[in-house]
Design a protein around this motif. Structure first.
Motif, PDB file in Angstrom:
ATOM      1  N   THR A 162      21.113 -49.296  13.133  1.00 60.05           N
ATOM      2  CA  THR A 162      21.827 -48.253  13.863  1.00 60.05           C
ATOM      3  C   THR A 162      21.678 -46.948  13.103  1.00 60.05           C
ATOM      4  OG1 THR A 162      23.442 -49.779  14.830  1.00 60.05           O
ATOM      5  CG2 THR A 162      24.064 -47.461  14.705  1.00 60.05           C
ATOM      6  N   VAL A 163      21.175 -45.927  13.783  1.00 58.62           N
ATOM      7  CA  VAL A 163      20.893 -44.643  13.147  1.00 58.62           C
ATOM      8  C   VAL A 163      21.909 -43.608  13.624  1.00 58.62           C
ATOM      9  CG1 VAL A 163      19.185 -42.812  12.834  1.00 58.62           C
ATOM     10  CG2 VAL A 163      18.438 -45.192  13.058  1.00 58.62           C
ATOM     11  N   THR A 164      22.581 -42.978  12.672  1.00 58.09           N
ATOM     12  CA  THR A 164      23.478 -41.849  12.962  1.00 58.09           C
ATOM     13  C   THR A 164      23.085 -40.696  12.046  1.00 58.09           C
ATOM     14  OG1 THR A 164      25.135 -42.600  11.372  1.00 58.09           O
ATOM     15  CG2 THR A 164      25.385 -43.333  13.654  1.00 58.09           C
ATOM     16  N   ASP A 165      23.377 -39.496  12.497  1.00 56.71           N
ATOM     17  CA  ASP A 165      23.051 -38.320  11.689  1.00 56.71           C
ATOM     18  C   ASP A 165      23.782 -37.130  12.295  1.00 56.71           C
ATOM     19  OD1 ASP A 165      20.697 -37.487   9.528  1.00 56.71           O
ATOM     20  OD2 ASP A 165      21.206 -35.838  10.883  1.00 56.71           O
ATOM     21  N   ASP A 166      24.096 -36.142  11.461  1.00 52.52           N
ATOM     22  CA  ASP A 166      24.787 -34.958  11.967  1.00 52.52           C
ATOM     23  C   ASP A 166      23.936 -34.205  12.985  1.00 52.52           C
ATOM     24  OD1 ASP A 166      27.119 -33.131  11.806  1.00 52.52           O
ATOM     25  OD2 ASP A 166      25.616 -31.699  11.074  1.00 52.52           O
ATOM     26  N   LEU A 167      22.611 -34.310  12.879  1.00 56.93           N
ATOM     27  CA  LEU A 167      21.730 -33.664  13.850  1.00 56.93           C
ATOM     28  C   LEU A 167      21.741 -34.371  15.195  1.00 56.93           C
ATOM     29  CD1 LEU A 167      18.563 -32.861  11.686  1.00 56.93           C
ATOM     30  CD2 LEU A 167      20.221 -31.218  12.602  1.00 56.93           C
ATOM     31  N   LEU A 168      22.175 -35.628  15.192  1.00 52.02           N
ATOM     32  CA  LEU A 168      22.142 -36.449  16.403  1.00 52.02           C
ATOM     33  C   LEU A 168      23.542 -36.469  17.026  1.00 52.02           C
ATOM     34  CD1 LEU A 168      19.922 -38.367  17.752  1.00 52.02           C
ATOM     35  CD2 LEU A 168      21.214 -40.224  16.723  1.00 52.02           C
ATOM     36  N   PHE A 169      24.023 -35.320  17.478  1.00 50.96           N
ATOM     37  CA  PHE A 169      25.408 -35.267  17.943  1.00 50.96           C
ATOM     38  C   PHE A 169      25.525 -35.239  19.463  1.00 50.96           C
ATOM     39  CE2 PHE A 169      24.232 -30.844  17.945  1.00 50.96           C
ATOM     40  CZ  PHE A 169      24.922 -30.299  19.010  1.00 50.96           C
ATOM     41  N   SER A 170      24.429 -34.931  20.171  1.00 46.03           N
ATOM     42  CA  SER A 170      24.469 -34.921  21.630  1.00 46.03           C
ATOM     43  C   SER A 170      23.177 -35.511  22.198  1.00 46.03           C
ATOM     44  CB  SER A 170      24.662 -33.493  22.148  1.00 46.03           C
ATOM     45  OG  SER A 170      24.804 -33.477  23.558  1.00 46.03           O
ATOM     46  N   PRO A 171      22.815 -36.732  21.763  1.00 43.35           N
ATOM     47  CA  PRO A 171      21.536 -37.308  22.192  1.00 43.35           C
ATOM     48  C   PRO A 171      21.553 -37.708  23.661  1.00 43.35           C
ATOM     49  CG  PRO A 171      22.776 -38.931  20.946  1.00 43.35           C
ATOM     50  CD  PRO A 171      23.540 -37.638  20.851  1.00 43.35           C
ATOM     51  N   ASN A 172      20.418 -37.528  24.301  1.00 45.42           N
ATOM     52  CA  ASN A 172      20.279 -37.877  25.707  1.00 45.42           C
ATOM     53  C   ASN A 172      19.247 -38.977  25.896  1.00 45.42           C
ATOM     54  OD1 ASN A 172      19.188 -37.651  28.539  1.00 45.42           O
ATOM     55  ND2 ASN A 172      20.747 -36.073  28.692  1.00 45.42           N
ATOM     56  N   ASP A 173      18.073 -38.811  25.299  1.00 46.27           N
ATOM     57  CA  ASP A 173      17.000 -39.782  25.482  1.00 46.27           C
ATOM     58  C   ASP A 173      16.276 -39.983  24.161  1.00 46.27           C
ATOM     59  OD1 ASP A 173      15.411 -41.606  26.809  1.00 46.27           O
ATOM     60  OD2 ASP A 173      14.136 -40.112  27.777  1.00 46.27           O
ATOM     61  N   TYR A 211      13.347 -35.710  15.014  1.00 49.70           N
ATOM     62  CA  TYR A 211      12.391 -36.759  14.644  1.00 49.70           C
ATOM     63  C   TYR A 211      12.985 -37.579  13.507  1.00 49.70           C
ATOM     64  CZ  TYR A 211       8.238 -39.075  12.784  1.00 49.70           C
ATOM     65  OH  TYR A 211       7.346 -40.008  12.333  1.00 49.70           O
ATOM     66  N   TYR A 212      12.957 -38.901  13.674  1.00 54.66           N
ATOM     67  CA  TYR A 212      13.434 -39.802  12.624  1.00 54.66           C
ATOM     68  C   TYR A 212      12.234 -40.579  12.112  1.00 54.66           C
ATOM     69  CZ  TYR A 212      16.123 -43.431  10.236  1.00 54.66           C
ATOM     70  OH  TYR A 212      16.639 -44.291   9.299  1.00 54.66           O
ATOM     71  N   ASP A 213      11.931 -40.463  10.817  1.00 56.61           N
ATOM     72  CA  ASP A 213      10.730 -41.073  10.240  1.00 56.61           C
ATOM     73  C   ASP A 213      10.975 -42.440   9.617  1.00 56.61           C
ATOM     74  OD1 ASP A 213      12.084 -40.548   7.878  1.00 56.61           O
ATOM     75  OD2 ASP A 213      10.638 -39.078   7.125  1.00 56.61           O
ATOM     76  N   GLY A 214      12.140 -43.019   9.911  1.00 55.34           N
ATOM     77  CA  GLY A 214      12.504 -44.307   9.331  1.00 55.34           C
ATOM     78  C   GLY A 214      13.528 -44.179   8.224  1.00 55.34           C
ATOM     79  N   GLN A 215      13.636 -42.954   7.668  1.00 56.07           N
ATOM     80  CA  GLN A 215      14.600 -42.706   6.595  1.00 56.07           C
ATOM     81  C   GLN A 215      15.377 -41.411   6.792  1.00 56.07           C
ATOM     82  OE1 GLN A 215      12.057 -42.876   3.051  1.00 56.07           O
ATOM     83  NE2 GLN A 215      12.736 -44.967   2.659  1.00 56.07           N
ATOM     84  N   HIS A 216      14.671 -40.373   7.252  1.00 57.92           N
ATOM     85  CA  HIS A 216      15.293 -39.059   7.359  1.00 57.92           C
ATOM     86  C   HIS A 216      15.120 -38.491   8.766  1.00 57.92           C
ATOM     87  CE1 HIS A 216      14.119 -39.473   3.034  1.00 57.92           C
ATOM     88  NE2 HIS A 216      15.392 -39.133   2.885  1.00 57.92           N
ATOM     89  N   MET A 217      16.072 -37.665   9.155  1.00 57.44           N
ATOM     90  CA  MET A 217      16.027 -37.012  10.462  1.00 57.44           C
ATOM     91  C   MET A 217      15.851 -35.506  10.277  1.00 57.44           C
ATOM     92  SD  MET A 217      18.626 -37.504  13.678  1.00 57.44           S
ATOM     93  CE  MET A 217      18.235 -39.252  13.711  1.00 57.44           C
ATOM     94  N   SER A 218      15.045 -34.905  11.138  1.00 61.30           N
ATOM     95  CA  SER A 218      14.805 -33.469  11.073  1.00 61.30           C
ATOM     96  C   SER A 218      14.609 -32.924  12.482  1.00 61.30           C
ATOM     97  CB  SER A 218      13.558 -33.170  10.226  1.00 61.30           C
ATOM     98  OG  SER A 218      12.411 -33.798  10.788  1.00 61.30           O
ATOM     99  N   GLN A 219      14.724 -31.615  12.618  1.00 60.70           N
ATOM    100  CA  GLN A 219      14.470 -30.970  13.894  1.00 60.70           C
ATOM    101  C   GLN A 219      12.960 -30.831  14.088  1.00 60.70           C
ATOM    102  OE1 GLN A 219      16.752 -27.295  13.817  1.00 60.70           O
ATOM    103  NE2 GLN A 219      18.387 -28.237  14.997  1.00 60.70           N
ATOM    104  N   ALA A 220      12.470 -31.323  15.227  1.00 53.11           N
ATOM    105  CA  ALA A 220      11.042 -31.246  15.527  1.00 53.11           C
ATOM    106  C   ALA A 220      10.725 -30.105  16.478  1.00 53.11           C
ATOM    107  CB  ALA A 220      10.553 -32.560  16.129  1.00 53.11           C
ATOM    108  N   VAL A 221      11.654 -29.806  17.415  1.00 49.18           N
ATOM    109  CA  VAL A 221      11.488 -28.730  18.382  1.00 49.18           C
ATOM    110  C   VAL A 221      12.848 -28.081  18.599  1.00 49.18           C
ATOM    111  CG1 VAL A 221      10.849 -28.090  20.734  1.00 49.18           C
ATOM    112  CG2 VAL A 221       9.610 -29.935  19.579  1.00 49.18           C
ATOM    113  N   THR A 222      12.886 -26.766  18.620  1.00 43.80           N
ATOM    114  CA  THR A 222      14.133 -26.042  18.891  1.00 43.80           C
ATOM    115  C   THR A 222      13.922 -25.111  20.086  1.00 43.80           C
ATOM    116  OG1 THR A 222      13.551 -24.289  17.331  1.00 43.80           O
ATOM    117  CG2 THR A 222      14.848 -26.135  16.465  1.00 43.80           C
TER     118      THR A 222
END
Length: 371
Positions: A162-173, A211-222
């Protein structure tokens, strides 16, 4: 005094003109002026037993459809439905019914889903989950098969991560690009109700893709306007993102090692686009809401129909180049369509709210009017 009065009149005139222009733009984006003419070349069967089939992912190897179902009207009423979960059915065989899979968490209310079959045969399913308690998540499962003593078999879900992150606060797809790697859309960048409302009605580009690379999450497109559905080409080279209030599908080339995305195309769709399916030939099938104000009304009142539309978008070298509306309904057959998942001449249509899906066989010879 006359000078000040003149300036005030000019300023007032500019404000009025600006407000009128903004209002016209909002109504245009919402489809207020759009005509909805029902049409479909084929036949559809209604399949019940599932509520709010917002997303459908087809496993083309087995012909099995994985269905993400959440009763959103109950969620909006502050209640939880025990029917929420992941379901399966055989595409083109609605008579076999729909089965809910075991193995999901207790507080599980899925949104977008994605499946990926690895070279070793492992089938991974990822689901955006909006638990009633706690932050939004992307839950990763392995799809397992167990053989029963009577010679039959059944599928179930084995929880992996289960992946959670502060960047993932309003996920849709979500779209899987590896057993533990994915891209996900955040449909809004604002965290307050007021901010979300302003994003929607002022069409502010604050949504983004992570984008989640298996360990870290980052913004890929803004800088996206209501980032909704996301999918990827079969060779994993191009990522497609639907902008609901942008009324378009953006295409990004993908760097396979870093996961970095670079925009290469912006393809207009005449509707509030939702989820995206990719067929065996690489074409996109995009669900859309022709009238967004009707969609909003339908969310709270099922007696007010919300039109549905599915577009086939032809793709060349990974980039969309033409589109055609394959299915259009005033909402009678199915309201608020959110996905058209296609395999061969079969298309499964899901809805954000309806207690059913449509299992359709396409004739691919042109559109005919629906009854």
């Amino acid at each position: 005094m006359r000078r000040k009065s003149q300036i005030a009149s000019v300023v007032a005139g500019v404000v009025v003109v600006g407000a009128v222009a903004l209002g016209f733009r909002i109504m245009s984006v919402a489809g207020v002026f759009a005509d909805v003419t029902p049409g479909f070349a084929g036949t559809c069967k209604t399949v019940t037993g599932v509520v709010g089939a917002e997303d459908i992912a087809l496993d083309h190897d087995s012909g099995i459809a994985f269905i993400s179902a959440t009763d959103r009207r109950m969620i909006m009423a502050g209640k939880s439905s025990t029917q929420d979960g992941i379901y399966v059915m055989k595409a083109g065989h609605p008579e076999q019914g729909i089965t809910k899979l075991e193995g999901t968490p207790a507080d599980f209310h899925p949104h977008g889903i994605s499946i990926l079959r690895d070279r070793d045969g492992t089938l991974t399913l990822m689901a955006v989950n909006h638990p009633l308690k706690g932050p939004a998540q992307v839950v990763i499962f392995n799809v397992m098969q167990v053989f029963l003593p009577d010679g039959t078999s059944k599928l179930f879900l084995h929880h992996v991560k289960t992946v959670t992150d502060d960047l993932l606060f309003s996920p849709n797809d979500v779209v899987a690009v590896g057993k533990d790697r994915f891209y996900a859309t955040n449909d809004h960048g604002s965290r307050s109700d007021l901010g979300v409302t302003l994003e929607n009605y002022l069409m502010l580009p604050r949504a983004y893709v992570v984008y989640y690379d298996g360990q870290h999450m980052s913004q890929a497109v803004t800088g996206l306007r209501y980032a909704n559905g996301i999918n990827i080409s079969s060779d994993l080279s191009h990522v497609y993102v639907a902008e609901t209030i942008g009324r378009d599908v953006k295409t990004f080339s993908r760097e396979p090692i870093s996961g970095a995305l670079k925009q290469v195309d912006d393809f207009d769709i005449p509707g509030g686009v939702d989820n995206i399916d990719v067929d065996d030939a690489g074409n996109l099938w995009v669900a859309a809401h022709p009238k967004l104000f009707s969609f909003v009304a339908y969310a709270s009142d099922p007696s007010k129909p919300s039109p549905s539309e599915i577009f086939r978008v032809a793709v060349f070298d990974g980039v969309p180049h033409s589109s055609f509306p394959v299915f259009t309904s005033t909402g009678k057959e199915i309201g608020a369509s959110s996905i058209g998942a296609v395999m061969g001449d079969q298309m499964l249509i899901g809805s954000v709210f309806d207690p059913k899906i449509l299992d359709c066989t396409m004739e691919m010879t042109g559109a005919v009017k629906l009854d």
